[in-house]
Enzyme design. Structure first.
Site, PDB file in Angstrom:
ATOM      1  N   ASP A  68     -66.885  56.927   5.134  1.00 14.34           N
ATOM      2  CA  ASP A  68     -65.481  56.712   4.779  1.00 14.34           C
ATOM      3  C   ASP A  68     -64.620  56.327   5.976  1.00 14.34           C
ATOM      4  OD1 ASP A  68     -65.749  59.155   6.010  1.00 14.34           O
ATOM      5  OD2 ASP A  68     -65.132  60.341   4.298  1.00 14.34           O
ATOM      6  N   ASN A 137     -62.931  71.966  -0.475  1.00 11.82           N
ATOM      7  CA  ASN A 137     -62.830  71.894  -1.935  1.00 11.82           C
ATOM      8  C   ASN A 137     -64.073  71.259  -2.568  1.00 11.82           C
ATOM      9  OD1 ASN A 137     -62.554  69.247  -1.210  1.00 11.82           O
ATOM     10  ND2 ASN A 137     -60.544  68.924  -2.150  1.00 11.82           N
ATOM     11  N   HIS A 139     -65.514  68.422  -1.573  1.00 11.34           N
ATOM     12  CA  HIS A 139     -65.601  66.961  -1.534  1.00 11.34           C
ATOM     13  C   HIS A 139     -66.708  66.500  -0.583  1.00 11.34           C
ATOM     14  CE1 HIS A 139     -62.352  66.659   1.834  1.00 11.34           C
ATOM     15  NE2 HIS A 139     -63.477  66.230   2.364  1.00 11.34           N
ATOM     16  N   GLU A 144     -62.807  63.192  -3.797  1.00 13.72           N
ATOM     17  CA  GLU A 144     -62.090  64.421  -4.119  1.00 13.72           C
ATOM     18  C   GLU A 144     -62.418  64.896  -5.538  1.00 13.72           C
ATOM     19  OE1 GLU A 144     -60.698  65.950  -1.810  1.00 13.72           O
ATOM     20  OE2 GLU A 144     -59.083  64.890  -0.810  1.00 13.72           O
TER      21      GLU A 144
END
Ligand code: GLP
Length: 252
Positions: A68, A137, A139, A144
């Protein structure tokens, strides 16, 4: 199948992960490595550099594709992931920079850049080994929690919690980009092998939910339960909420 290795601490996790990646390069010198950024892989990259300096690893034929990149940050911006990769790995080993790829977060058409990146991965023959960290979380890359798993490289709106977590690396939270280009969960799942590393108590819930909970796009890493060859190397703190008994390695 997922193999989970318990490492004593961050250093032991990093060493083991570097051995794992090195074995891939030795096995297939012209392999395609999928690489990750974040604090977690820094120790792994340090060990890979050391192996190269000791003459035990040759990166000359290796290709890399990163997961990313932040939208709006050019490769010479110290907060960009391209800059991170150069700083922690590429500038220190004998890799051909032209064989290293990170999405261009400043591309005029971000949509076209995502399509180009997905095609590029395909043209390289796919990823042999994908290294992943994990967000608090759950990801992976910058995928996400969502209503559905993303299939391909795309533009992602970052959640408040991710912006908050990543702000520690910026001077000010207002400087953290709110969007990123990221491989999709589908792109990641197409890698032949996956190595996920995790360290510290902040990752406890994410690790438990990803590998011992339901498979749901609300926890993007849980998709990995459907992959045939996943290795997790995590330290004791990150694994504290997973029941591994006295074992240092389990298969789930
Ligand atoms: C970022 C990256 C992820 C990484 C995550 C965790 O969001 N896009 O690839 O896994 O941060 O980072 P850290 O290793 O610093 O906890």
């Amino acid at each position: 199948m997922i193999r989970i290795y318990k490492a004593k601490d961050y250093e032991a996790m990093s060493h083991m992960a570097a051995d794992f990646i090195a074995s891939q390069i030795i096995l297939k010198p012209n392999c395609v490595l999928g690489l990750a950024t974040g604090t977690t892989p820094i120790g792994t990259y340090n060990w890979l550099r050391k192996k190269y300096e000791d003459g035990r690893l040759d990166f000359s034929e290796v290709h890399t594709v990163n997961l990313d990149e932040y939208v709006g940050l050019a490769g010479d911006d110290p907060n960009s992931y391209r800059y991170f990769m150069n700083t922690y790995l590429f500038d220190h080993v004998n890799i051909d920079k032209f064989s290293t790829h990170v999405e261009d977060g400043t591309a005029k058409s971000l949509k076209k850049e995502c399509q180009r990146y997905e095609k590029l991965i395909r043209s390289l023959g796919g990823v042999d080994l994908q290294l992943l960290g994990i967000g608090n979380n759950g990801h992976i890359g910058f995928c996400e929690p969502a209503d559905a798993f993303s299939r391909v490289t795309h533009i992602e709106n970052l959640t408040e919690s991710t912006i908050q977590a990543n702000s520690r690396l910026f001077e000010d939270i207002s400087q953290v980009p709110t969007r990123a280009l990221t491989m999709g969960v589908g792109t990641i799942m197409r890698a032949r092998r996956i190595l996920l590393i995790a360290s510290g108590s902040a990752k406890q819930d994410a690790i438990r939910d990803s590998f011992f909970g339901d498979i749901t796009p609300r926890v993007p890493a849980s998709a990995l339960q459907l992959h045939q060859d996943v290795t997790v190397i995590a330290d004791e703190e990150a694994l504290a909420k997973c029941d591994m008994g006295d074992d240092d390695v389990i298969v789930v």
